[in-house]
Write an enzyme that holds these catalytic residues in place. Structure first.
Site, mmCIF file in Angstrom:
data_model
loop_
_atom_site.group_PDB
_atom_site.id
_atom_site.type_symbol
_atom_site.label_atom_id
_atom_site.label_comp_id
_atom_site.label_asym_id
_atom_site.label_seq_id
_atom_site.Cartn_x
_atom_site.Cartn_y
_atom_site.Cartn_z
ATOM 1 N N CYS A 36 0.828 -1.207 0.000
ATOM 2 C CA CYS A 36 0.000 0.000 0.000
ATOM 3 C C CYS A 36 0.860 1.255 0.000
ATOM 4 O O CYS A 36 2.053 1.227 0.315
ATOM 5 C CB CYS A 36 -0.882 0.060 1.257
ATOM 6 S SG CYS A 36 -1.996 -1.323 1.488
ATOM 7 N N CYS A 40 -2.720 5.060 2.749
ATOM 8 C CA CYS A 40 -3.875 4.190 2.542
ATOM 9 C C CYS A 40 -4.814 4.253 3.750
ATOM 10 O O CYS A 40 -4.360 4.199 4.902
ATOM 11 C CB CYS A 40 -3.422 2.745 2.323
ATOM 12 S SG CYS A 40 -4.792 1.604 1.981
ATOM 13 N N CYS A 67 -2.541 -2.908 -3.473
ATOM 14 C CA CYS A 67 -3.806 -2.708 -2.775
ATOM 15 C C CYS A 67 -4.853 -2.162 -3.742
ATOM 16 O O CYS A 67 -4.563 -1.264 -4.541
ATOM 17 C CB CYS A 67 -3.598 -1.728 -1.619
ATOM 18 S SG CYS A 67 -5.107 -1.209 -0.777
ATOM 19 N N CYS A 70 -5.968 1.784 -2.258
ATOM 20 C CA CYS A 70 -5.159 3.007 -2.445
ATOM 21 C C CYS A 70 -4.398 3.010 -3.769
ATOM 22 O O CYS A 70 -3.768 4.001 -4.109
ATOM 23 C CB CYS A 70 -4.187 3.194 -1.286
ATOM 24 S SG CYS A 70 -2.873 1.941 -1.174
#
Length: 367
Positions: A36, A40, A67, A70
C-alpha cells in the site's frame, strides 16, 4: 536502490497517513501479501508485519500485490492526481472548490478530466462523497444534526439535508429512528457503495453516484413501508468481506443472502443473472432465451436495468448483441473494468465467443 528512513519513522508516517511520503515509500503487509501507499485508509498492520519499499516495482518483485483501495501502482503516471488523491484521503472533511484548485496552481478542467480518467468521477464529486460519508457515519452513531453537518463540511444544516436527500432519497432526520432495514457505506476499488440490509438479507447494493439511487431508495422504502434507517448488521459485514474477496481475486461467487423486490418476471431475470459465471458474458437475447422467453429481449433489458443489488446480481455481465458494452447504470467505465478483471476467474486468457469468456483486455482494476 533509493534510501528509505528507518522502519520506526516509516511506521509513524504510516499510522499518521503522512502525505509527505506519497510516492516515496510503500509498505508490504506480510499477513495479507498486499502492499500500500503510506496514506492508505485501510486498517494499519502491526509493525512486525511490515516490509518497506522505495518503489512499487520493488514490492511487486518481493511478491506483494497492489492494494485495490489506495492503488499504489495505478496513479504513478499522474503525479498531480496522486497528490490530490492523497490530500483527499488525508482531509476527507474539507470542502474543496474549483477556486481552491486554482489557488494551488491547477486548472480545474484538467483536474476534472484526469480524475475521471482514473476514477470515473471528478475530484469535486469524490470530495463531496467523502463529506457525505463522514456525515452519514456521524448520524449512524446517534450524534446531533449539527455535528453531522460539521463532519460533512457543509456551512448550513439546510445544505447538508438537501445534499443528503439528493443522494439517499430521504432527509437525514428520517433515517435516525427505529427501522427494520439499515443503510451503511461500503468502500470498493470502483467507488463507494450504499448497502441496505436487515439481520437476514441484503436488500440493496448500489454505487453512490448512480443517478437512479434516490429513486431506488424510495422504491425500496415503499416496499418495506418506509422503515429504513442508518446502521449496520452482520449482513453488511458479510457483504463487505465478500466484496473485498471479489475485488482481490479470491472469490468470484457471493454467498451473502439477498432479498429481491420486484415482479415475478424481474426476479426471474435477476436469478438468471446470478447463473452467469464470472469471466463470462451474455447478450440480452441470450439471457431472454435462458429463461424461456426468447421474444422478451426488451423486457429482459428493462429488468436488467432495474436491478438494485449490483455485483451480487451481476447485471454488468450482459452486453449488446454486437459485443458492445451498453446499458450499465453504474457507468460503462465500471462495466468495462469489471468484465476485464473477471477474466482471471474464467481461467482462460484467450478471446472467445460472445456468450463465453469476455474478449475484453485484461487491465483489471488498477484505477
Amino acid at each position: 536502490m533509493l534510501e528509505l528512513p528507518d522502519p520506526r519513522t516509516l511506521y509513524a508516517a504510516l499510522t499518521a497517513r503522512d502525505p509527505r511520503y506519497e510516492g516515496r515509500a510503500f509498505v508490504g503487509v506480510t499477513t495479507t501479501g498486499i502492499f500500500c501507499r503510506l496514506t492508505c485508509p485501510a486498517r494499519k498492520p502491526r509493525p512486525e508485519n511490515c516490509r518497506w519499499f522505495a518503489r512499487p516495482q520493488d514490492a511487486q518483485a518481493a511478491g506483494f500485490r497492489p492494494c485495490l483501495r489506495c492503488h499504489p501502482t495505478g496513479l504513478q503516471a499522474d503525479a498531480v492526481v496522486a497528490r490530490l488523491a492523497a490530500r483527499l484521503r488525508a482531509e476527507p472533511e474539507r470542502r474543496w472548490s474549483e477556486a481552491e484548485l486554482q489557488a494551488l496552481g491547477h486548472d480545474p478542467s484538467t483536474i476534472r478530466r484526469a480524475f475521471k480518467r482514473h476514477f470515473g468521477q471528478s475530484f469535486l464529486q469524490m470530495a463531496r462523497a467523502e463529506r457525505l460519508r463522514n456525515g452519514m457515519r456521524t448520524l449512524t452513531k446517534g450524534a446531533q444534526m449539527i455535528e453531522a453537518q460539521l463532519d460533512a463540511g457543509f456551512d448550513s444544516a439546510s445544505g447538508f439535508r438537501a445534499a443528503f436527500a439528493r443522494l439517499f432519497g430521504h432527509p437525514p432526520h428520517e433515517w435516525r429512528g427505529a427501522a427494520d432495514l439499515r443503510a451503511d457505506w461500503i468502500d470498493t476499488p470502483l467507488g463507494g457503495m450504499i448497502a441496505i440490509a436487515d439481520d437476514r438479507a441484503l436488500h440493496l447494493l448500489e454505487f453512490i453516484d448512480r443517478k437512479a439511487l434516490p429513486q431506488g431508495l424510495r422504491r425500496l422504502s415503499g416496499f418495506v413501508g418506509g422503515r429504513i434507517g442508518l446502521g449496520r448488521s452482520p449482513v453488511h459485514d458479510l457483504a463487505e468481506a465478500e466484496l473485498r474477496d471479489f475485488f482481490t481475486g479470491r472469490k468470484p461467487v457471493f454467498s451473502v443472502p439477498i432479498q429481491l423486490h420486484g415482479t415475478d418476471f424481474q426476479q426471474q431475470v435477476w436469478q438468471a443473472l446470478r447463473q452467469i459465471p464470472a469471466g463470462q458474458t451474455r447478450s440480452y437475447a441470450g439471457l431472454a432465451a435462458s429463461i424461456g422467453r426468447p421474444s422478451a429481449t426488451r423486457a429482459v433489458a428493462r429488468a436488467n436495468a432495474t436491478n438494485r443489488i449490483a455485483l451480487v446480481v451481476p447485471c454488468h455481465r450482459v452486453i449488446g448483441a454486437d459485443g458492445t458494452l451498453t446499458g450499465y447504470a453504474g457507468g460503462l467505465w465500471r462495466k468495462e473494468r469489471l468484465i476485464a478483471a473477471e477474466r482471471a476467474y474464467a481461467g482462460d486468457d484467450g478471446p472467445t465467443g460472445l456468450d463465453g469468456p469476455s474478449g475484453l483486455d485484461g487491465r483489471g482494476l488498477a484505477l
